[in-house]
Design an enzyme around this catalytic site. Structure first.
Site, PDB file in Angstrom:
ATOM      1  NE  ARG A   4       2.960  -3.921  -5.517  1.00 60.13           N
ATOM      2  CZ  ARG A   4       1.764  -4.311  -5.924  1.00 60.13           C
ATOM      3  NH1 ARG A   4       1.634  -5.457  -6.557  1.00 60.13           N
ATOM      4  NH2 ARG A   4       0.701  -3.556  -5.728  1.00 60.13           N
ATOM      5  NE  ARG A  41       6.631  -9.201  -2.393  1.00 61.11           N
ATOM      6  CZ  ARG A  41       5.564  -9.339  -3.100  1.00 61.11           C
ATOM      7  NH1 ARG A  41       4.841  -8.305  -3.393  1.00 61.11           N
ATOM      8  NH2 ARG A  41       5.211 -10.513  -3.530  1.00 61.11           N
ATOM      9  CE1 TYR A  62      -9.899  -6.030  -0.009  1.00 63.78           C
ATOM     10  CE2 TYR A  62     -10.004  -4.285   1.612  1.00 63.78           C
ATOM     11  CZ  TYR A  62      -9.637  -4.728   0.356  1.00 63.78           C
ATOM     12  OH  TYR A  62      -9.026  -3.875  -0.516  1.00 63.78           O
ATOM     13  NE  ARG A  81      -1.765   0.565  -0.409  1.00 60.02           N
ATOM     14  CZ  ARG A  81      -2.064  -0.547  -1.046  1.00 60.02           C
ATOM     15  NH1 ARG A  81      -1.143  -1.240  -1.652  1.00 60.02           N
ATOM     16  NH2 ARG A  81      -3.290  -0.978  -1.053  1.00 60.02           N
ATOM     17  CG  ASP A 140      -2.450  -4.950   3.853  1.00 57.63           C
ATOM     18  OD1 ASP A 140      -2.098  -4.269   2.874  1.00 57.63           O
ATOM     19  OD2 ASP A 140      -3.607  -5.395   3.986  1.00 57.63           O
TER      20      ASP A 140
HETATM   21  O1  1CP Z   1       3.831   3.079   2.782  1.00 58.12           O
HETATM   22  C1  1CP Z   1       2.731   2.543   2.957  1.00 58.12           C
HETATM   23  O2  1CP Z   1       1.688   3.214   3.039  1.00 58.12           O
HETATM   24  C2  1CP Z   1       2.715   1.060   3.060  1.00 58.12           C
HETATM   25  C3  1CP Z   1       1.839   0.441   4.039  1.00 58.12           C
HETATM   26  C4  1CP Z   1       0.492  -0.040   3.505  1.00 58.12           C
HETATM   27  C5  1CP Z   1      -0.755   0.508   3.815  1.00 58.12           C
HETATM   28  C6  1CP Z   1      -1.023   1.793   4.551  1.00 58.12           C
HETATM   29  C7  1CP Z   1       0.256  -1.195   2.738  1.00 58.12           C
HETATM   30  C8  1CP Z   1       1.290  -2.070   2.180  1.00 58.12           C
HETATM   31  N1  1CP Z   1      -1.081  -1.404   2.643  1.00 58.12           N
HETATM   32  C9  1CP Z   1      -1.722  -0.370   3.278  1.00 58.12           C
HETATM   33  C10 1CP Z   1      -3.156  -0.194   3.470  1.00 58.12           C
HETATM   34  C11 1CP Z   1      -4.102  -0.986   2.648  1.00 58.12           C
HETATM   35  N2  1CP Z   1      -4.062  -2.314   2.306  1.00 58.12           N
HETATM   36  C12 1CP Z   1      -5.327  -0.459   2.180  1.00 58.12           C
HETATM   37  C13 1CP Z   1      -5.821   0.939   2.487  1.00 58.12           C
HETATM   38  C14 1CP Z   1      -5.184   1.963   1.603  1.00 58.12           C
HETATM   39  C15 1CP Z   1      -5.537   1.837   0.131  1.00 58.12           C
HETATM   40  O3  1CP Z   1      -6.734   1.972  -0.173  1.00 58.12           O
HETATM   41  O4  1CP Z   1      -4.620   1.685  -0.659  1.00 58.12           O
HETATM   42  C16 1CP Z   1      -5.992  -1.484   1.493  1.00 58.12           C
HETATM   43  C17 1CP Z   1      -7.338  -1.407   0.797  1.00 58.12           C
HETATM   44  C18 1CP Z   1      -5.185  -2.652   1.573  1.00 58.12           C
HETATM   45  C19 1CP Z   1      -5.521  -3.987   1.039  1.00 58.12           C
HETATM   46  C20 1CP Z   1      -4.492  -4.446   0.091  1.00 58.12           C
HETATM   47  N3  1CP Z   1      -3.244  -4.840   0.495  1.00 58.12           N
HETATM   48  C21 1CP Z   1      -4.546  -4.498  -1.314  1.00 58.12           C
HETATM   49  C22 1CP Z   1      -5.739  -4.037  -2.169  1.00 58.12           C
HETATM   50  C23 1CP Z   1      -6.549  -5.189  -2.636  1.00 58.12           C
HETATM   51  C24 1CP Z   1      -7.794  -4.723  -3.374  1.00 58.12           C
HETATM   52  O5  1CP Z   1      -8.871  -4.882  -2.832  1.00 58.12           O
HETATM   53  O6  1CP Z   1      -7.654  -4.208  -4.489  1.00 58.12           O
HETATM   54  C25 1CP Z   1      -3.322  -4.986  -1.771  1.00 58.12           C
HETATM   55  C26 1CP Z   1      -2.906  -5.293  -3.178  1.00 58.12           C
HETATM   56  C27 1CP Z   1      -2.501  -5.176  -0.607  1.00 58.12           C
HETATM   57  C28 1CP Z   1      -1.082  -5.618  -0.565  1.00 58.12           C
HETATM   58  C29 1CP Z   1      -0.122  -4.553  -0.184  1.00 58.12           C
HETATM   59  N4  1CP Z   1      -0.179  -3.790   0.992  1.00 58.12           N
HETATM   60  C30 1CP Z   1       0.922  -2.965   1.063  1.00 58.12           C
HETATM   61  C31 1CP Z   1       1.722  -3.206  -0.100  1.00 58.12           C
HETATM   62  C32 1CP Z   1       3.044  -2.555  -0.393  1.00 58.12           C
HETATM   63  C33 1CP Z   1       1.058  -4.192  -0.867  1.00 58.12           C
HETATM   64  C34 1CP Z   1       1.538  -4.803  -2.142  1.00 58.12           C
HETATM   65  C35 1CP Z   1       2.133  -6.118  -1.800  1.00 58.12           C
HETATM   66  C36 1CP Z   1       3.319  -6.473  -2.615  1.00 58.12           C
HETATM   67  O7  1CP Z   1       4.455  -6.150  -2.232  1.00 58.12           O
HETATM   68  O8  1CP Z   1       3.090  -7.132  -3.611  1.00 58.12           O
END
Ligand code: 1CP
Length: 332
Positions: free
Chosen positions: A7, A16, A130, A3, A53
């Site tokens: 943020r 964003r 999910y 990630r 995502d």
């Molecule tokens: O640099 C990077 O790696 C960014 C790309 C990226 C990746 C690889 C994002 C951006 N999301 C993911 C994968 C992702 N998304 C996973 C697998 C990795 C992990 O376990 O962290 C999962 C479970 C998600 C689902 C997801 N997307 C969640 C989790 C929800 C939960 O169940 O708790 C959340 C909060 C997101 C939103 C998200 N995705 C990515 C970002 C930067 C964000 C935050 C959004 C924002 O800007 O508010």
């Protein structure tokens, strides 16, 4: 760094805000390209990670999806019965997910060979969890209910998701992704028999169906430390580790069958540069000399991490890792 575009970076927050919301940012190739490149410019990491995502695939299969501030992803119509699952469609990645492929092409163009680009997807089980649950969850109770009361229906869903992911990852490679990471973030919620029945065979099938050439596949199963030998047999070239297993112990179990990625606790990044440097050193010592280690976090970086601490992690790795490799390996 897992990630790495996110943020904790003020320049991410700025883009964003310009995009409006998180999904609009994912679906805007020009802006998604900018945030993919930010950590390369800022921190000097050795690879770019596509900004997207894992949940864009269920959306492309026909589910409505939104991200709520402070709550994360929401599927307002979760899959709870056969009728809902029957409505899913197989996506065409070059139309339904064209914005991802467009972002890959743009990022590759901007990187001009400086560092490789890693594409990714969620694992079949994690995506199905999910899609059934409708949001993130501590225990994924609805998904577990389907697993134990309607296993055939869950297998049918996993089959559809695996087909979709095969098309998706193959399209990412065709567009220019140079490595692929598969995130089974919720694999560790399963018992060993359930993991062997509902996750592992689909991971194996997905990895086995890729026209990947020499593109390495990195498989991350959070909470999967007890299954390393089986994960090393999926066809993945690299296993991503969370921080709960000493990386040296993992290496002793898988030998040189796969490379290992990880595995610093992302919580360490909430400390200070001196502590971060010590933790990096401990991981390098635990892995020991030789090639086959990709330094990383054991899970995603969190939003309150100071940028200076993220930088300290990268700098410590660059400064300390050289002594663990022979000159011949460095030259390669
Ligand atoms: O640099 C990077 O790696 C960014 C790309 C990226 C990746 C690889 C994002 C951006 N999301 C993911 C994968 C992702 N998304 C996973 C697998 C990795 C992990 O376990 O962290 C999962 C479970 C998600 C689902 C997801 N997307 C969640 C989790 C929800 C939960 O169940 O708790 C959340 C909060 C997101 C939103 C998200 N995705 C990515 C970002 C930067 C964000 C935050 C959004 C924002 O800007 O508010």
């Amino acid at each position: 760094m897992m990630r790495q575009a996110g943020r904790y970076l003020p320049e991410y927050q700025a883009i964003r805000a310009k995009a409006g919301d998180f999904l609009s940012l994912c679906q805007n190739p020009a802006l998604a390209t900018e945030v993919t490149l930010q950590p390369i410019d800022r921190l000097g990491v050795d690879a770019a990670i596509l900004f997207s995502d894992i949940l864009v695939v269920p959306q492309a299969m026909g589910m409505s999806l939104r991200f709520e501030e402070g709550r994360g992803p929401i599927f307002p119509d979760p899959l709870r019965d056969a009728a809902a699952i029957a409505k899913l469609t197989l996506p065409d990645p070059n139309t339904d997910l064209d914005y991802v492929m467009d972002t890959i092409v743009r990022v590759k163009d901007r990187l001009a060979g400086s560092v490789p680009l890693i594409g990714f997807c969620g694992a079949p089980w994690t995506l199905a969890a999910y899609m059934i649950e409708g949001s993130g969850s501590r225990d994924f109770g609805h998904a577990k209910t389907m697993l134990y009361t309607q296993p055939d229906l869950l297998h049918h869903l996993l089959d559809q998701v695996t087909e979709s992911l095969t098309l998706y990852l193959n399209a990412q490679v065709a567009a220019g992704a140079q490595a692929l990471q598969i995130f089974d973030t919720w694999g560790g919620l399963l018992s060993t028999p359930a993991f062997r029945a509902f996750s592992l065979p689909y991971l194996r099938r997905l990895i086995g169906s890729l026209n990947k050439g020499d593109v390495p596949v990195i498989l991350f199963v959070k909470g999967g430390g007890q299954w390393l030998e089986e994960l090393a047999d999926t066809g993945a070239g690299v296993l991503g580790l969370d921080w709960t297993i000493p990386i040296g112990a993992a290496r002793a179990r898988v030998g040189d069958r796969v490379a290992l990625q990880g595995n610093m606790d992302p919580g360490v990044l909430l400390s200070n540069p001196a502590t971060i440097q010590r933790e990096v050193q401990d991981i390098l010592l635990s892995y020991g000399p030789g090639s086959g280690h990709v330094m990383n976090l054991g899970h995603g970086i969190t939003p309150t991490v100071p940028v200076a601490n993220a930088q300290a992690f990268i700098t410590a790795t660059q400064e300390l890792s050289g002594t663990f490799h022979t000159h011949a390996e460095v030259a390669r």
